[in-house]
Design a protein around this motif. Sequence first.
Motif, PDB file in Angstrom:
ATOM      1  N   ARG A 117      44.584  36.396  52.058  1.00 14.40           N
ATOM      2  CA  ARG A 117      43.238  36.450  51.495  1.00 14.40           C
ATOM      3  C   ARG A 117      42.753  37.899  51.380  1.00 14.40           C
ATOM      4  N   MET A 118      43.069  38.719  52.373  1.00 13.21           N
ATOM      5  CA  MET A 118      42.656  40.126  52.304  1.00 13.21           C
ATOM      6  C   MET A 118      43.392  40.857  51.185  1.00 13.21           C
ATOM      7  N   GLN A 119      44.662  40.537  50.998  1.00 11.91           N
ATOM      8  CA  GLN A 119      45.403  41.155  49.897  1.00 11.91           C
ATOM      9  C   GLN A 119      44.806  40.758  48.554  1.00 11.91           C
ATOM     10  N   GLU A 120      44.452  39.485  48.423  1.00  8.30           N
ATOM     11  CA  GLU A 120      43.824  39.020  47.192  1.00  8.30           C
ATOM     12  C   GLU A 120      42.495  39.735  46.952  1.00  8.30           C
ATOM     13  N   GLN A 121      41.684  39.857  48.012  1.00 11.49           N
ATOM     14  CA  GLN A 121      40.402  40.527  47.873  1.00 11.49           C
ATOM     15  C   GLN A 121      40.593  41.985  47.492  1.00 11.49           C
ATOM     16  N   GLY A 122      41.542  42.651  48.148  1.00  5.48           N
ATOM     17  CA  GLY A 122      41.818  44.040  47.817  1.00  5.48           C
ATOM     18  C   GLY A 122      42.284  44.209  46.385  1.00  5.48           C
ATOM     19  N   ALA A 123      43.127  43.278  45.930  1.00  4.13           N
ATOM     20  CA  ALA A 123      43.607  43.346  44.547  1.00  4.13           C
ATOM     21  C   ALA A 123      42.468  43.139  43.561  1.00  4.13           C
ATOM     22  N   ARG A 124      41.557  42.188  43.874  1.00  4.69           N
ATOM     23  CA  ARG A 124      40.408  41.972  42.991  1.00  4.69           C
ATOM     24  C   ARG A 124      39.513  43.201  42.929  1.00  4.69           C
ATOM     25  N   GLU A 125      39.282  43.811  44.087  1.00  3.53           N
ATOM     26  CA  GLU A 125      38.433  45.009  44.113  1.00  3.53           C
ATOM     27  C   GLU A 125      39.069  46.147  43.313  1.00  3.53           C
ATOM     28  N   HIS A 126      40.381  46.306  43.471  1.00  2.87           N
ATOM     29  CA  HIS A 126      41.074  47.365  42.736  1.00  2.87           C
ATOM     30  C   HIS A 126      41.023  47.104  41.231  1.00  2.87           C
ATOM     31  N   HIS A 127      41.224  45.835  40.855  1.00  2.00           N
ATOM     32  CA  HIS A 127      41.190  45.482  39.436  1.00  2.00           C
ATOM     33  C   HIS A 127      39.805  45.750  38.854  1.00  2.00           C
ATOM     34  N   ALA A 128      38.743  45.345  39.597  1.00  2.00           N
ATOM     35  CA  ALA A 128      37.378  45.561  39.109  1.00  2.00           C
ATOM     36  C   ALA A 128      37.082  47.050  38.972  1.00  2.00           C
ATOM     37  N   ALA A 129      37.531  47.860  39.957  1.00  2.00           N
ATOM     38  CA  ALA A 129      37.298  49.302  39.876  1.00  2.00           C
ATOM     39  C   ALA A 129      38.033  49.904  38.679  1.00  2.00           C
ATOM     40  N   SER A 130      39.242  49.416  38.410  1.00  4.07           N
ATOM     41  CA  SER A 130      40.009  49.936  37.271  1.00  4.07           C
ATOM     42  C   SER A 130      39.339  49.576  35.946  1.00  4.07           C
ATOM     43  N   VAL A 131      38.806  48.337  35.855  1.00  7.26           N
ATOM     44  CA  VAL A 131      38.127  47.924  34.627  1.00  7.26           C
ATOM     45  C   VAL A 131      36.867  48.761  34.417  1.00  7.26           C
ATOM     46  N   LYS A 132      36.094  48.991  35.495  1.00 13.40           N
ATOM     47  CA  LYS A 132      34.882  49.807  35.371  1.00 13.40           C
ATOM     48  C   LYS A 132      35.233  51.219  34.892  1.00 13.40           C
ATOM     49  N   ALA A 133      36.299  51.786  35.458  1.00 15.96           N
ATOM     50  CA  ALA A 133      36.714  53.117  35.024  1.00 15.96           C
ATOM     51  C   ALA A 133      37.131  53.104  33.561  1.00 15.96           C
ATOM     52  N   LEU A 134      37.823  52.055  33.138  1.00 20.21           N
ATOM     53  CA  LEU A 134      38.237  51.931  31.744  1.00 20.21           C
ATOM     54  C   LEU A 134      37.019  51.864  30.822  1.00 20.21           C
ATOM     55  N   LEU A 135      35.998  51.101  31.229  1.00 24.93           N
ATOM     56  CA  LEU A 135      34.792  50.977  30.413  1.00 24.93           C
ATOM     57  C   LEU A 135      34.043  52.298  30.316  1.00 24.93           C
ATOM     58  N   ARG A 136      34.200  53.140  31.321  1.00 28.62           N
ATOM     59  CA  ARG A 136      33.602  54.492  31.270  1.00 28.62           C
ATOM     60  C   ARG A 136      34.459  55.457  30.456  1.00 28.62           C
ATOM     61  N   GLY A 137      35.652  55.028  30.058  1.00 29.08           N
ATOM     62  CA  GLY A 137      36.559  55.930  29.358  1.00 29.08           C
ATOM     63  C   GLY A 137      37.370  56.783  30.296  1.00 29.08           C
TER      64      GLY A 137
END
Length: 521
Positions: free
Chosen positions: A261-281
Amino acid sequence: MREEQPALTLREVLANVHGSAITMLVPGRDAAVRGLSFWDGAPISPGRIVLAPGVIGEAERCAALRTASRQGAVGLVLDPPAQDRVRDVASECGLLLAERVPSLAWDELAAVLRERIALPSSRSDRAPGESLFALADAIAALLGAAVTIEDIGSRVLAFSSEGGELDAVRMSTILSRRVPDDFISFFRTNGALRRIMAGTGPFVTETSLGETRPRLVIPLRVGVETLGSVWVMRDSLPDDELSAALKTLTHAAALTLLRWRMQEQGAREHHAASVKALLRGDPPSGRASLAGMALPALPWRAVALRNGTGPAADVREDEETLGDEVALWTALLRRNGWAEPVIAIAEGAAIAVLGAGSHAGGWDWLRAIVSRTLPADGVTVAAGRAVAEPEGLPTSVSDAVHVLRAGHTGIVSYDDVWPALAVGHAMTALLPWVPAPPIELSTEPTVQERDLLRTLNAWLDAEGDIPAAARALRIHPNTVRLRLTKLRARTALDLTTPDSRLVTHLWARAELARLETPTSS
């Protein structure tokens, strides 16, 4: 050069271990967590959570807190119970103070925390992997019966390869990787699911559905949190000798679920951070990182998503509301075939990145889903322009947010409403500096003067085509001609030049908007 991964904050670390691995007593300041250390008298590196087994006395614990604070630690974990004075000192120092849950050994707690602190650079597997299957086989060999291991949502995570005779429900469960709905309903009614969540220990539950055999059920619990359950085709509780061995195996299974569960949560957080960075360019690891984000094929367009009633501005800037919005749309998109939707919060809105076409993750696909599954009222899907390169995505995000905040509802594309948006921005920016044209009108125009303004605006909209203006106003063309004659009598303005037509058109639209917008006292 390998880019350093961003550190999780203390609040992010605690989100998945409070209650299951530690009991938080004092939250402390939210700070970046850089690692884990054991209290042994050696210097502590800044940003560490410090584990302090064997530190028992009140004075010794207070001294450990003050030393850890001076050296830049972010928290201290002790054996229970923590004295009141120790809690007071932790609050004074601004440090996290927590107790180890008794069911976890210190080395197990350290392993759990290290896994949580280590932010993954890519998504983890969706299932706990071979370790749970090995544990299911070990429990089956110990008890001589077939075994399944489930999460709290009744999804089957692992099952034994041996175990003797099978019944229909076990076969169905293994094939679908989920407990059949009628059995879930039955076990909810007979209290079995409630006993699992309470974690009161192993129990046997009878069934009255067909020829299904009874089950021995063992809740999988770490600390005060239930993470899943083990189901064994057995009609009796094990004896004391078997119970001791079973407890060891189920404890290992519970720890495996906690780590997953912690690995899943960490992966979700990393994915969300990567998407936010992508949206910022600004993707975090450059363009090479895009391949691991399950992005649709270029060209992309940003799409602002909103599911609710009332003006769009009412729900902006509310992080909790936006988080719920992202979760709702993520679930909808997954149910309709997009395994990993690229969606995050940007510019105060829930923004998804879509490709072209009608396949999962495409703009045409999303429009079809929304038209088919969501109510027409209160739903807004506002798409920005399509961009051929990742660097253009922030522009598409800005487009989508402009469309959303302009008050449009339904499925709307920036391409469709750009003229209206552009005129609106132009009027907002320019008209305070543009004097009214030399047309004789009352400060608060009469009904007849407002008709003249509407006619002027419609005639300019129609580029001087009187029949077209008449159709837009639903009046006779001769009425348009008569009103234009009256207007010419009130002004010396020459409307045959492009500049005069442009500025008069903007002014007429703004003046009509002012006159037709209700005012509040």
